[in-house]
Design a protein around this motif. Sequence first.
Motif, PDB file in Angstrom:
ATOM      1  N   ILE A  34     -25.541  45.567  21.306  1.00 51.80           N
ATOM      2  CA  ILE A  34     -25.584  44.228  21.885  1.00 51.80           C
ATOM      3  C   ILE A  34     -24.289  43.479  21.578  1.00 51.80           C
ATOM      4  O   ILE A  34     -23.746  42.778  22.439  1.00 51.80           O
ATOM      5  N   GLU A  35     -23.766  43.645  20.380  1.00 49.36           N
ATOM      6  CA  GLU A  35     -22.478  43.039  20.036  1.00 49.36           C
ATOM      7  C   GLU A  35     -21.358  43.647  20.878  1.00 49.36           C
ATOM      8  O   GLU A  35     -20.418  42.946  21.266  1.00 49.36           O
ATOM      9  N   GLY A  62     -25.919  52.515  19.879  1.00 52.35           N
ATOM     10  CA  GLY A  62     -27.277  52.315  20.390  1.00 52.35           C
ATOM     11  C   GLY A  62     -28.147  53.531  20.166  1.00 52.35           C
ATOM     12  O   GLY A  62     -29.303  53.416  19.751  1.00 52.35           O
ATOM     13  N   ALA A  63     -27.610  54.721  20.424  1.00 55.09           N
ATOM     14  CA  ALA A  63     -28.369  55.960  20.226  1.00 55.09           C
ATOM     15  C   ALA A  63     -28.775  56.121  18.766  1.00 55.09           C
ATOM     16  O   ALA A  63     -29.899  56.538  18.469  1.00 55.09           O
ATOM     17  N   LEU A  64     -27.863  55.773  17.863  1.00 55.65           N
ATOM     18  CA  LEU A  64     -28.174  55.897  16.434  1.00 55.65           C
ATOM     19  C   LEU A  64     -29.293  54.962  15.990  1.00 55.65           C
ATOM     20  O   LEU A  64     -29.977  55.228  15.003  1.00 55.65           O
ATOM     21  N   THR A  80     -31.618  52.315  28.941  1.00 57.35           N
ATOM     22  CA  THR A  80     -31.574  50.854  28.873  1.00 57.35           C
ATOM     23  C   THR A  80     -30.261  50.385  28.257  1.00 57.35           C
ATOM     24  O   THR A  80     -29.616  49.449  28.758  1.00 57.35           O
ATOM     25  N   ILE A  81     -29.858  51.044  27.189  1.00 56.84           N
ATOM     26  CA  ILE A  81     -28.587  50.709  26.523  1.00 56.84           C
ATOM     27  C   ILE A  81     -27.418  50.984  27.460  1.00 56.84           C
ATOM     28  O   ILE A  81     -26.506  50.161  27.603  1.00 56.84           O
ATOM     29  N   SER A  82     -27.444  52.133  28.119  1.00 55.29           N
ATOM     30  CA  SER A  82     -26.391  52.495  29.061  1.00 55.29           C
ATOM     31  C   SER A  82     -26.284  51.483  30.191  1.00 55.29           C
ATOM     32  O   SER A  82     -25.177  51.069  30.572  1.00 55.29           O
ATOM     33  N   ASP A  83     -27.403  51.055  30.727  1.00 54.98           N
ATOM     34  CA  ASP A  83     -27.416  50.058  31.798  1.00 54.98           C
ATOM     35  C   ASP A  83     -26.814  48.735  31.328  1.00 54.98           C
ATOM     36  O   ASP A  83     -26.068  48.090  32.065  1.00 54.98           O
TER      37      ASP A  83
END
Length: 91
Positions: A34-35, A62-64, A80-83
């Motif tokens: 997010i940062e 994000g994956a971690l 979701t993170i990738s988007d």
Amino acid sequence: MKFKPIEWQGSIIRLLDQTRLPSEVLFLDLTDYIEVVEAIKQMRVRGAPAIGVTAAYGLALGALSIETQSKEEFVSRLNTISDALASTRPT
């Protein structure tokens, strides 16, 4: 002066804040995707190659952070993170 503008440091990304240049050299320590999304949106990192590297590191952060035993849930959260990262810049 030699330094790396983007650096993976274990569980953080150290990023040169390009909005402060040339008068100040300031590094941001980003601890979650997010940062990273916010840093890209705020143009703290500039240039397609640098944005791409930063986004890739953000995806890794994000994956971690995903805690699940389910492959499907992991993939869903990673998408979701990738988007979120892909939506930060129009280029």
